[in-house]
Design an enzyme around this catalytic site. Structure first.
Site, PDB file in Angstrom:
ATOM      1  NE  ARG A  37      -3.680  -0.176   2.266  1.00  0.00           N
ATOM      2  CZ  ARG A  37      -4.628  -0.525   3.131  1.00  0.00           C
ATOM      3  NH1 ARG A  37      -4.879   0.253   4.174  1.00  0.00           N
ATOM      4  NH2 ARG A  37      -5.313  -1.633   2.986  1.00  0.00           N
ATOM      5  CG  HIS A  83      -6.668  -1.624  -5.559  1.00  0.00           C
ATOM      6  ND1 HIS A  83      -5.425  -1.931  -5.047  1.00  0.00           N
ATOM      7  CD2 HIS A  83      -7.101  -0.562  -4.832  1.00  0.00           C
ATOM      8  CE1 HIS A  83      -5.118  -1.105  -4.082  1.00  0.00           C
ATOM      9  NE2 HIS A  83      -6.115  -0.266  -3.919  1.00  0.00           N
ATOM     10  CE1 TYR A 127     -22.370  14.430 -13.727  1.00  0.00           C
ATOM     11  CE2 TYR A 127     -21.200  14.679 -11.649  1.00  0.00           C
ATOM     12  CZ  TYR A 127     -22.385  14.588 -12.354  1.00  0.00           C
ATOM     13  OH  TYR A 127     -23.578  14.660 -11.692  1.00  0.00           O
TER      14      TYR A 127
END
Length: 733
Positions: A37, A83, A127
């Site tokens: 991570r 993921h 968007y």
């Protein structure tokens, strides 16, 4: 109905000490955070989430020539296939890779609102659209040619790359940051052209020192530009050890206006500083009078950054103004450097510049060898098929007869022409028109070219020197594909500029501090010739009138024994009534102000309580850094005077007067002190300090100042009772 009682522990309870259970599970969590991570891989410079995003986009064929796809589609594919940690973290990582002000070389071509340098967030993923950039393609070149290892995804349904081929040193080019358990990483971005040049030097001379490498890569190159003012010695130590810090400043210039006026225009701000928050900080500094040289700040930015800073006075030097703002705001920041990465074995560690580049070059060599093997295997297979076609052309009539007449043409071809099973299948699958004369020539040409390529690949795989030479050639081509002029320039900070006190940046101007009886304070410009012309609120009047300079510190003594410190530059203008002093210091209700001074370094004050105790205090030890001031005198303060002579005159409420030498008073910075005068009733009314040559004077009941020529008659020992003073003596000031 029969009920079956389960065993007491259900078969799922493990009996072990709590400490062992917690330590083992926390260790597993810590290792997962470090390796999966927070820390990037030294080879491709990526954390797993970034690597998975780019690979998923590659699988979706979102290359630079393709049409962009919705980010929601990309995020969904990444989360579903690679993921499973939530869409927010994936989209945040994708957005950052598309921001030109965050990435030196953006890897995602974002279309839509992906945030801005003001600090505004990106639009929702539904968007916005995205596709890969040319830089991202270079990082994944060869990923479908067995260049890197793959591992199963979290659900064993697919495969994902362990590392990307990485056509350029992305770790240093784009940088990285992250916080793991017990360790963190912070890597600034660099110029890829300089990094590749440094790699080429390292290929020519593997024993090159960090100092030699820094001749070609002198320091970071931030996407937002700026001026790096860190010394060369400090940079060298940072790149040798992998740890350090860098001072980065905004880039600015002076615009000269009419009538000798000027303004400063900031064209580049430091890396990761939000422009909107920076402007708010500068505006707050003006409102709070913490930036005495700055008059106004305006944002005139369009596509390029343009922050306009107006000075408070044109007599201020631009360099002095900017040095003060560098100290007070994020126009200068310190960028931490901690190159903490995972090596090829997944082990975390801090690496210097040379170690990072060598690890990248070793990775490129492994990628080159694996791609060469992959290509060689395919060439060998193709040559094997072409060899079969060459045999067919030499025996074309026999091949046609076998195909037409034999019931088992495959077996016949293998037996008659000595073909392999693979060659026989290929011949039978070949169309007749492909056996024309022109095709025979094309096959011979292809065979010859592939044979030459295979020979070159075998020579490459057998020679490490050729491999390093090929790596250098590939890097030189990448440098041409990613032209990148340096954005961050190097500069030098003025000597002592970073450590100079803020008072050094305040223009020294004469003022007169006016404090009223009700506690309203202001600063009038210059000297007040006639105090009677000063105006106050109705019912208020003058209490203290002190000449000073804007660079002075004001000492305010109060009856509760505290002394407060106020910067003279922070006082309100003398044009109005000022502002309440209680807004500037924590003065409690009922506490009155005893004295007001402009601090003089090295001077001393005499403080005394109503009970008649006191001492001499050095002014330098009375300066306070907080609004609450410093507790100096134990008891109710009645007198606070600057020591300007060698004798003290004291008068009590009982009109008894005593004179004694100042030398009889101790010097201390806090406490009760010693007794000035003994009183049976009441306490100290007033005191003064005077020089023996001039003698004291005092104010009579009519407000007239009178001389005291025979003051020596009242000399006595400190703590004595004294004797009746001259007629009319009630106070000295």
């Amino acid at each position: 109905m029969t009920l079956h009682t389960p065993p007491p522990d259900g078969g799922r309870i493990v009996d072990e000490p709590m400490g062992d259970a917690l330590s083992r599970r926390y260790l597993a969590y810590a290792l997962s955070t470090i390796t999966n991570r927070a820390l990037p891989d030294v080879r491709d410079g990526f954390k797993p989430v970034h690597r998975r995003i780019l690979y998923a986009m590659h699988q979706m064929r979102l290359n630079p020539q393709a049409a962009a796809r919705k980010c929601a589609k990309v995020v969904g594919d990444v989360m579903g296939g690679y993921h499973p940690h939530g869409d927010a973290s994936i989209y945040d990582a994708l957005v950052r890779m598309a921001q030109a002000f965050a990435q030196r070389y953006p890897l995602v071509d974002g279309q839509g609102n992906f945030g801005n340098i003001d600090g505004d967030n990106a639009a929702a993923m539904r968007y916005t659209e995205c596709k890969l950039t040319a830089a991202a393609v270079l990082l994944m070149e060869g990923i479908d040619q067995n260049a890197v290892d793959f591992r199963p995804t979290y659900d064993d349904q697919d495969q994902e790359p362990v590392v990307l081929p990485a056509g350029f040193p992305n770790l240093l080019a784009n940088g990285s940051s992250g916080i793991a358990v017990g360790m963190a990483t912070s890597i600034p971005p660099h110029n890829v052209g300089e990094l590749i040049e440094t790699c080429l030097i390292l290929l020519d001379d593997p024993e090159a020192t960090t100092e030699a490498l820094m001749q070609h890569m002198p320091g970071p190159d931030f996407p937002t530009g700026g001026v790096l003012v860190e010394g060369k010695a400090s940079l060298l130590e940072t790149y040798e050890t992998g740890r350090g810090g860098l001072r980065l400043r905004a880039r600015w210039e002076v615009e000269h206006l009419e009538r000798g006026t000027w303004r400063i225009v900031v064209t580049e701000i430091p890396y990761q500083v939000q422009k909107g928050r920076l402007i708010e900080t500068l505006a707050d500094l003006i409102d709070q009078k913490k930036a005495p040289l700055l008059g106004d700040v305006r944002d005139e930015s369009a596509e390029d950054i343009r922050l306009v800073l107006d000075p408070r006075a044109r007599t201020v030097e631009p360099e002095v103004l900017m040095e003060s703002l560098f100290r007070l705001s994020d126009l200068e920041v310190r960028v931490p450097v901690n190159i903490n990465v995972l090596d090829a074995t997944g082990t975390p560690g801090v690496m210097g510049l040379k170690a990072c580049l060598q690890a990248f070059l070793d990775h490129r060599r492994e990628v080159l060898i694996r791609r060469s093997n992959w290509r060689a295997e395919r060439i060998e297979k193709r040559l094997h098929l072409l060899e079969g076609l060459r045999i067919v052309f030499l025996n074309i009539d026999e091949v046609i007869r076998i195909v037409r007449e034999e019931e088992q043409p495959k077996a016949a071809l293998i037996a008659r022409l000595n073909l392999t099973e693979v060659q026989a299948d290929f011949v039978l699958d070949t169309r007749l028109r492909q056996l024309a004369r022109l095709e025979e020539l094309a096959i011979e040409t292809e065979f010859r070219e592939l044979a030459e390529e295979l020979a070159g690949l075998r020579a490459l795989m057998d020679s490490p020197s050729r491999q390093w030479k090929r790596i250098g050639k590939d890097l030189a081509e990448v440098r041409k594909a990613l032209p990148s002029p340096r954005r961050t320039i190097f500069g030098e900070a003025p000597e002592g500029g970073a450590s100079a006190p803020i008072e050094a940046f305040i223009p020294r101007e004469a003022i007169t501090v006016v404090l009223s009886e009700r506690g309203w304070i202001r600063a009038a410009k210059g000297k007040v010739e006639d105090p009677s012309e000063l105006k106050f609120k109705e019912g208020d009047s003058l209490a203290f009138l002190v000449p000073a300079f804007t660079t002075d510190k004001l000492l305010v003594a109060a009856t509760d024994g505290r002394i407060f410190t106020i910067g003279a530059d922070k006082l309100a203008s003398g044009r109005g009534h000022g502002e309440p002093i209680r807004l500037m210091i924590d003065l409690e209700e009922g506490v009155e102000i005893v004295a007001l001074f402009a601090h003089q370094p090295g001077a001393k004050l005499m403080v005394a309580s109503k009970a008649g105790y006191g001492f001499i205090a050095p002014e330098d030890e009375l300066l306070a850094q907080k609004r609450g001031g410093k507790q100096v005198l134990n008891g109710e303060m009645a007198v606070c005077l600057r020591v300007t002579g060698d004798h003290v005159a004291v008068i009590g409420d009982n009109i008894k007067t005593l004179v004694f030498p100042v030398s009889e008073l101790p010097e201390m910075s806090r406490g009760k002190g010693v007794k000035f005068q003994s009183y049976r009733q009441g306490g100290m009314a007033d005191a003064t300090v005077f020089a023996e040559e001039t003698g004291p004077d005092w104010v009579d009941g009519g407000g007239r100042r009178r001389n005291w020529p025979d003051w020596r008659d009242w000399i006595g020992k400190r703590a004595a009772v004294g004797r009746q003073g001259p007629r009319g003596l009630r106070k000295f000031r």
